[in-house]
Design a protein around this motif. Structure first.
Motif, PDB file in Angstrom:
ATOM      1  N   SER A   1      26.623   4.937 -22.492  1.00  0.00           N
ATOM      2  CA  SER A   1      25.850   6.144 -22.209  1.00  0.00           C
ATOM      3  C   SER A   1      25.778   6.948 -23.500  1.00  0.00           C
ATOM      4  N   PHE A   2      25.242   8.147 -23.432  1.00  0.00           N
ATOM      5  CA  PHE A   2      25.191   8.984 -24.633  1.00  0.00           C
ATOM      6  C   PHE A   2      25.159  10.443 -24.240  1.00  0.00           C
ATOM      7  N   GLU A   3      25.497  11.289 -25.210  1.00  0.00           N
ATOM      8  CA  GLU A   3      25.350  12.736 -25.042  1.00  0.00           C
ATOM      9  C   GLU A   3      24.805  13.311 -26.335  1.00  0.00           C
ATOM     10  N   ILE A   4      24.127  14.441 -26.210  1.00  0.00           N
ATOM     11  CA  ILE A   4      23.569  15.093 -27.396  1.00  0.00           C
ATOM     12  C   ILE A   4      24.105  16.508 -27.508  1.00  0.00           C
ATOM     13  N   GLU A   5      24.249  16.935 -28.733  1.00  0.00           N
ATOM     14  CA  GLU A   5      24.558  18.310 -29.091  1.00  0.00           C
ATOM     15  C   GLU A   5      23.712  18.625 -30.318  1.00  0.00           C
ATOM     16  N   LEU A   6      23.752  19.856 -30.759  1.00  0.00           N
ATOM     17  CA  LEU A   6      23.000  20.260 -31.933  1.00  0.00           C
ATOM     18  C   LEU A   6      23.333  19.341 -33.111  1.00  0.00           C
ATOM     19  N   ASN A   7      22.308  18.671 -33.659  1.00  0.00           N
ATOM     20  CA  ASN A   7      22.431  17.768 -34.815  1.00  0.00           C
ATOM     21  C   ASN A   7      23.330  16.560 -34.569  1.00  0.00           C
ATOM     22  N   ASP A   8      23.574  16.232 -33.324  1.00  0.00           N
ATOM     23  CA  ASP A   8      24.540  15.178 -33.050  1.00  0.00           C
ATOM     24  C   ASP A   8      24.162  14.354 -31.822  1.00  0.00           C
ATOM     25  N   LEU A   9      24.267  13.038 -31.971  1.00  0.00           N
ATOM     26  CA  LEU A   9      24.080  12.092 -30.874  1.00  0.00           C
ATOM     27  C   LEU A   9      25.341  11.232 -30.816  1.00  0.00           C
ATOM     28  N   THR A  10      25.938  11.104 -29.647  1.00  0.00           N
ATOM     29  CA  THR A  10      27.135  10.282 -29.501  1.00  0.00           C
ATOM     30  C   THR A  10      26.892   9.224 -28.443  1.00  0.00           C
ATOM     31  N   ILE A  11      27.004   7.954 -28.864  1.00  0.00           N
ATOM     32  CA  ILE A  11      26.955   6.848 -27.904  1.00  0.00           C
ATOM     33  C   ILE A  11      28.376   6.658 -27.387  1.00  0.00           C
ATOM     34  N   LYS A  12      28.508   6.515 -26.090  1.00  0.00           N
ATOM     35  CA  LYS A  12      29.820   6.467 -25.452  1.00  0.00           C
ATOM     36  C   LYS A  12      29.974   5.148 -24.687  1.00  0.00           C
ATOM     37  N   MET A  13      31.132   4.525 -24.840  1.00  0.00           N
ATOM     38  CA  MET A  13      31.395   3.279 -24.109  1.00  0.00           C
ATOM     39  C   MET A  13      32.712   3.392 -23.349  1.00  0.00           C
ATOM     40  N   ARG A  14      32.679   2.937 -22.109  1.00  0.00           N
ATOM     41  CA  ARG A  14      33.875   2.906 -21.278  1.00  0.00           C
ATOM     42  C   ARG A  14      33.826   1.683 -20.388  1.00  0.00           C
TER      43      ARG A  14
ATOM     44  N   ILE B   1      38.895   9.782 -18.012  1.00  0.00           N
ATOM     45  CA  ILE B   1      38.170   8.525 -18.259  1.00  0.00           C
ATOM     46  C   ILE B   1      38.370   8.140 -19.720  1.00  0.00           C
ATOM     47  N   ASP B   2      38.695   6.881 -19.967  1.00  0.00           N
ATOM     48  CA  ASP B   2      38.918   6.384 -21.319  1.00  0.00           C
ATOM     49  C   ASP B   2      37.597   5.995 -21.974  1.00  0.00           C
ATOM     50  N   TYR B   3      37.333   6.560 -23.157  1.00  0.00           N
ATOM     51  CA  TYR B   3      36.092   6.302 -23.894  1.00  0.00           C
ATOM     52  C   TYR B   3      36.371   5.868 -25.324  1.00  0.00           C
ATOM     53  N   ARG B   4      35.453   5.077 -25.869  1.00  0.00           N
ATOM     54  CA  ARG B   4      35.280   4.909 -27.301  1.00  0.00           C
ATOM     55  C   ARG B   4      33.942   5.563 -27.615  1.00  0.00           C
ATOM     56  N   ASN B   5      33.900   6.403 -28.641  1.00  0.00           N
ATOM     57  CA  ASN B   5      32.679   7.123 -28.992  1.00  0.00           C
ATOM     58  C   ASN B   5      32.121   6.651 -30.330  1.00  0.00           C
ATOM     59  N   TYR B   6      30.807   6.690 -30.429  1.00  0.00           N
ATOM     60  CA  TYR B   6      30.099   6.286 -31.643  1.00  0.00           C
ATOM     61  C   TYR B   6      29.249   7.478 -32.085  1.00  0.00           C
ATOM     62  N   PRO B   7      29.812   8.380 -32.939  1.00  0.00           N
ATOM     63  CA  PRO B   7      29.074   9.586 -33.338  1.00  0.00           C
ATOM     64  C   PRO B   7      28.012   9.294 -34.395  1.00  0.00           C
ATOM     65  N   ILE B   8      26.847   9.914 -34.231  1.00  0.00           N
ATOM     66  CA  ILE B   8      25.722   9.744 -35.153  1.00  0.00           C
ATOM     67  C   ILE B   8      25.171  11.136 -35.472  1.00  0.00           C
ATOM     68  N   THR B   9      25.065  11.460 -36.734  1.00  0.00           N
ATOM     69  CA  THR B   9      24.463  12.732 -37.130  1.00  0.00           C
ATOM     70  C   THR B   9      22.948  12.574 -37.106  1.00  0.00           C
ATOM     71  N   VAL B  10      22.278  13.417 -36.339  1.00  0.00           N
ATOM     72  CA  VAL B  10      20.813  13.386 -36.239  1.00  0.00           C
ATOM     73  C   VAL B  10      20.321  14.825 -36.399  1.00  0.00           C
ATOM     74  N   SER B  11      19.914  15.172 -37.601  1.00  0.00           N
ATOM     75  CA  SER B  11      19.534  16.558 -37.893  1.00  0.00           C
ATOM     76  C   SER B  11      18.319  17.018 -37.088  1.00  0.00           C
ATOM     77  N   GLU B  12      17.509  16.072 -36.598  1.00  0.00           N
ATOM     78  CA  GLU B  12      16.299  16.443 -35.832  1.00  0.00           C
ATOM     79  C   GLU B  12      16.620  16.931 -34.414  1.00  0.00           C
ATOM     80  N   ILE B  13      17.860  16.769 -33.983  1.00  0.00           N
ATOM     81  CA  ILE B  13      18.213  17.286 -32.651  1.00  0.00           C
ATOM     82  C   ILE B  13      18.508  18.780 -32.793  1.00  0.00           C
ATOM     83  N   SER B  14      17.488  19.565 -32.589  1.00  0.00           N
ATOM     84  CA  SER B  14      17.593  21.026 -32.684  1.00  0.00           C
ATOM     85  C   SER B  14      18.082  21.589 -31.346  1.00  0.00           C
TER      86      SER B  14
END
Length: 197
Positions: A131-144, A79-92
């Motif tokens: 859509s979006f996904e989360i990982e430790l200290n990271d939130l990524t908004i995803k568009m397809r 699946i082809d995506y463009r991602n918008y990464p955001i650093t969010v330190s509160e995502i533990s």
């Protein structure tokens, strides 16, 4: 005999009358407003301090999308995506494992409607899904593209579109239990946690 019988009847009638008069007088004399209140009872023990309903909830303000942040087109499992990464330190790690993250966007260039991710609409032409996904200290908004193939493009800049995230820990106020935030409007979530619009 008749006189004696008549005297007894007269006495019984008078007795009934006197008893009825006492009953009426008694019923009027007993009023809830009468009498003084009793002395106040002793003060009970102080309760423990309660916790603010949104004490542990973390909310960003509205942040403008920046076209420069979008990544180049990437293929993720076909699946082809463009991602918008955001650093969010509160995502533990605890938030990743047990908490709730809500992400909203609004296109201020056209209207002020607020959308909870994921959702699909015409964003850059045709129909795209955010859509979006989360990982430790990271939130990524995803568009397809809804089709899953091709470049969905990018958007951003002053007065175009904004995003906002709300992070809700599983522990703390207990407000996360038994609530389905995906069925709540943006305003209902904001009011529930007493946040600023």
């Amino acid at each position: 005999m008749k006189t004696h019988s008549k005297t007894i009847q007269t006495m019984m009638s008078k007795t009934k009358f006197v008893l009825l008069a006492f009953l009426v007088a008694f019923s009027f004399s007993c009023s809830p407003e009468d009498g003084n209140d009793g002395a106040p009872g002793p003060t009970g023990p102080a309760g423990s301090d309660g916790q603010d309903g949104n004490a542990n909830v973390i909310s960003s303000g509205w942040i403008e999308f920046d076209t420069a942040v979008w990544t180049p087109l990437t293929d993720e499992f076909g699946i082809d995506y463009r991602n918008y990464p955001i650093t969010v330190s509160e995502i533990s790690q605890d938030i990743v494992d047990n908490g709730v993250v809500l992400v909203y966007t609004r296109f201020v260039i056209s209207n002020t409607d607020t959308f909870m991710l994921p959702f699909s609409t015409n964003i850059t032409g045709g129909e795209q899904t955010l859509s979006f996904e989360i990982e430790l200290n990271d939130l990524t908004i995803k568009m397809r593209n809804v089709s899953g193939s091709g470049d969905p493009g990018t958007f951003g800049g002053p007065g175009i579109a904004e995003y906002r995230y709300i992070i809700i820990p599983a522990s703390g106020s207990g407000k996360t239990s038994n609530l389905n935030y995906s069925k709540m409007t943006y305003e209902e979530v904001i009011n529930h946690f007493n946040l600023e619009l």
